[in-house]
Design a protein around this motif. Structure first.
Motif, PDB file in Angstrom:
ATOM      1  N   THR A   1       0.785  -1.445  -0.284  1.00  0.00           N
ATOM      2  CA  THR A   1       0.086  -0.104  -0.165  1.00  0.00           C
ATOM      3  C   THR A   1       0.738   1.499  -0.197  1.00  0.00           C
ATOM      4  OG1 THR A   1      -0.440  -0.096   2.353  1.00  0.00           O
ATOM      5  CG2 THR A   1      -1.991  -0.608   0.826  1.00  0.00           C
ATOM      6  N   TRP A   2       2.640   1.303  -0.157  1.00  0.00           N
ATOM      7  CA  TRP A   2       3.104   2.152  -1.039  1.00  0.00           C
ATOM      8  C   TRP A   2       1.934   3.096  -1.906  1.00  0.00           C
ATOM      9  CZ3 TRP A   2       5.403  -2.016   0.421  1.00  0.00           C
ATOM     10  CH2 TRP A   2       5.763  -2.458   1.713  1.00  0.00           C
ATOM     11  N   ASP A   3       3.000   4.343  -1.395  1.00  0.00           N
ATOM     12  CA  ASP A   3       2.091   5.556  -2.374  1.00  0.00           C
ATOM     13  C   ASP A   3       2.531   5.325  -4.425  1.00  0.00           C
ATOM     14  OD1 ASP A   3       1.098   7.251  -3.687  1.00  0.00           O
ATOM     15  OD2 ASP A   3       2.017   8.707  -2.520  1.00  0.00           O
ATOM     16  N   THR A   4       4.385   5.296  -4.718  1.00  0.00           N
ATOM     17  CA  THR A   4       5.015   5.783  -5.496  1.00  0.00           C
ATOM     18  C   THR A   4       6.693   5.359  -5.204  1.00  0.00           C
ATOM     19  OG1 THR A   4       6.065   7.634  -4.803  1.00  0.00           O
ATOM     20  CG2 THR A   4       3.554   7.010  -6.585  1.00  0.00           C
ATOM     21  N   TYR A   5       6.695   4.754  -5.980  1.00  0.00           N
ATOM     22  CA  TYR A   5       8.020   4.093  -5.995  1.00  0.00           C
ATOM     23  C   TYR A   5       9.309   4.892  -7.245  1.00  0.00           C
ATOM     24  CZ  TYR A   5      12.213   1.121  -4.684  1.00  0.00           C
ATOM     25  OH  TYR A   5      13.202   0.541  -4.205  1.00  0.00           O
ATOM     26  N   PHE A   6       9.710   5.300  -6.582  1.00  0.00           N
ATOM     27  CA  PHE A   6      10.838   6.434  -8.117  1.00  0.00           C
ATOM     28  C   PHE A   6       9.994   7.372  -8.801  1.00  0.00           C
ATOM     29  CE2 PHE A   6      14.493   3.557  -7.245  1.00  0.00           C
ATOM     30  CZ  PHE A   6      15.255   4.085  -6.993  1.00  0.00           C
ATOM     31  N   ASP A   7       8.495   7.630  -8.096  1.00  0.00           N
ATOM     32  CA  ASP A   7       7.783   8.203  -8.263  1.00  0.00           C
ATOM     33  C   ASP A   7       6.948   7.615  -9.586  1.00  0.00           C
ATOM     34  OD1 ASP A   7       8.331  10.744  -7.176  1.00  0.00           O
ATOM     35  OD2 ASP A   7       9.714  11.506  -8.834  1.00  0.00           O
ATOM     36  N   ALA A   8       6.533   6.015  -9.734  1.00  0.00           N
ATOM     37  CA  ALA A   8       6.206   5.452 -10.484  1.00  0.00           C
ATOM     38  C   ALA A   8       4.920   4.806  -9.539  1.00  0.00           C
ATOM     39  CB  ALA A   8       6.575   4.354 -11.074  1.00  0.00           C
ATOM     40  N   PRO A   9       4.191   5.236  -9.966  1.00  0.00           N
ATOM     41  CA  PRO A   9       2.447   5.504  -8.917  1.00  0.00           C
ATOM     42  C   PRO A   9       1.785   4.045  -9.311  1.00  0.00           C
ATOM     43  CG  PRO A   9       1.259   5.972 -11.084  1.00  0.00           C
ATOM     44  CD  PRO A   9       3.116   6.185 -10.494  1.00  0.00           C
ATOM     45  N   TYR A  10       2.717   2.916 -10.764  1.00  0.00           N
ATOM     46  CA  TYR A  10       2.014   2.155 -10.580  1.00  0.00           C
ATOM     47  C   TYR A  10       3.148   0.479 -10.321  1.00  0.00           C
ATOM     48  CZ  TYR A  10      -2.065   3.807 -12.038  1.00  0.00           C
ATOM     49  OH  TYR A  10      -3.349   5.159 -12.249  1.00  0.00           O
ATOM     50  N   THR A  11       2.754  -0.127  -9.509  1.00  0.00           N
ATOM     51  CA  THR A  11       4.142  -0.727  -8.675  1.00  0.00           C
ATOM     52  C   THR A  11       3.501  -2.284  -8.367  1.00  0.00           C
ATOM     53  OG1 THR A  11       5.546  -0.346  -6.988  1.00  0.00           O
ATOM     54  CG2 THR A  11       6.245   0.895  -9.139  1.00  0.00           C
ATOM     55  N   HIS A  12       4.417  -3.355  -8.245  1.00  0.00           N
ATOM     56  CA  HIS A  12       3.952  -4.487  -7.424  1.00  0.00           C
ATOM     57  C   HIS A  12       3.975  -4.186  -5.843  1.00  0.00           C
ATOM     58  CE1 HIS A  12       8.006  -6.908  -6.283  1.00  0.00           C
ATOM     59  NE2 HIS A  12       8.373  -5.421  -6.102  1.00  0.00           N
TER      60      HIS A  12
END
Length: 320
Positions: free
Chosen positions: A161-172
């Motif tokens: 339920t994290w928000d983003t990863y490296f500003d990417a909104p759609y990750t696992h």
């Protein structure tokens, strides 16, 4: 259709007969069941989603559906733990794979949503073989269109339920944050099961709770046991339509080494299967088993575990 499949008196077509054709022979469909195009209609579909463009550590879950199907050759037609013969009481089919864009995540998610929607027409349940955990979001979108907001029981070492990863909104690591924001899941009716391992900050847990999740940690097995966990899940879900998402890393790496982000201290495969069987009274409309990355597997340990998780889902759906 291959006449070596078992044909039941109720018109259902089952597996290739393992007493006539060795289990290592023939086409590798899930559990050696007929393909969707081999039968006039079906009750439960198993659908592969070979997509892993959302991973943040080890890649390779795009090969998960193939590995799970291969390991599923070991599955037999009678499930003694649930006293059911799922391939006899319901027409279960292998619906093949969704072909999804590996370079454009948002385009891939749209293709997955459309592929699932086409399979679950008329409210039929689906078991999705992933793929990384990003795929759960488009599956939820497709099922929401059929059933409205769903309760979610999420088996995983991680919150996702994290928000983003490296500003990417759609990750696992983000599918259930997005699902909550889109209103796909029922706030207050969803749970994580098997959480453990390190986090970025204590705030991660507070943010997750604000999204409406309750947390059942892996260590809770020691205090309340499998029956206690089942009771908590059932009370949480109630009568809502249910989606169950299983990241194979909910299992300890001793039972599932082949996954993208392994964490020590997980459930045993026996504990996971027992909890899933305890969901029988609930209204299961869809499920997934994701994050199997077979390049890291040894003797198909992880794939065998995943195939048996899928078998329990199919059995629960067939029994309904």
């Amino acid at each position: 259709m291959n006449e070596q499949h078992v044909h039941y008196g109720n018109g259902v077509v089952g597996q290739v007969d393992g007493l006539q054709v060795p289990r290592y022979a023939g086409l590798t469909t899930f559990a050696r069941l007929p393909r969707r195009e081999d039968v006039p209609s079906y009750d439960v579909a198993v659908l592969g989603v070979p997509f892993d463009s959302g991973v943040t550590y080890r890649p390779g879950a795009r090969f998960g559906p193939s590995a799970i199907r291969q390991a599923s050759r070991l599955l037999r037609p009678y499930n003694p733990a649930l006293d059911a013969a799922p391939f006899q009481i319901a027409q279960v089919v292998d619906a093949g794979d969704v072909a999804c864009n590996p370079f454009d995540i948002e385009a891939g998610l749209g293709q997955i949503r459309d592929g699932v929607a086409e399979v679950v027409g008329d409210g039929r349940p689906v078991v999705v073989l992933g793929g990384d955990h990003t795929v759960a979001l488009p599956v939820l979108r497709a099922l929401h269109a059929q059933h409205g907001p769903l309760a979610l029981v999420h088996f995983d070492a991680h919150l996702d339920t994290w928000d983003t990863y490296f500003d990417a909104p759609y990750t696992h690591g983000t599918p259930f944050r997005r699902a909550g924001e889109e209103g796909l899941i029922v706030k207050g009716r969803s749970a994580h099961v098997g959480l453990r391992g390190s986090l970025y900050d204590r705030q991660d847990l507070a943010d997750d709770e604000a999204l409406g999740f309750t947390a059942i940690h892996s260590r809770d097995v020691d205090s309340i046991g499998v029956p206690g966990i089942i009771d908590r899940i059932r009370a949480r879900v109630g009568d809502s339509p249910l989606y169950v998402s299983v990241d194979i890393d909910v299992l300890d790496p001793a039972f599932a080494p082949a996954t993208g982000t392994p964490e020590a201290g997980g459930l045993t495969s026996r504990e996971l299967l027992a909890i899933l069987r305890g969901l029988q009274p609930l209204r299961l409309v869809g499920a997934d088993i994701v994050e199997v990355a077979p390049a890291y597997d040894h003797a198909e340990i992880t794939a065998v575990a995943a195939a048996n998780v899928a078998y329990e889902f199919v059995t629960l759906m067939a029994m309904r």
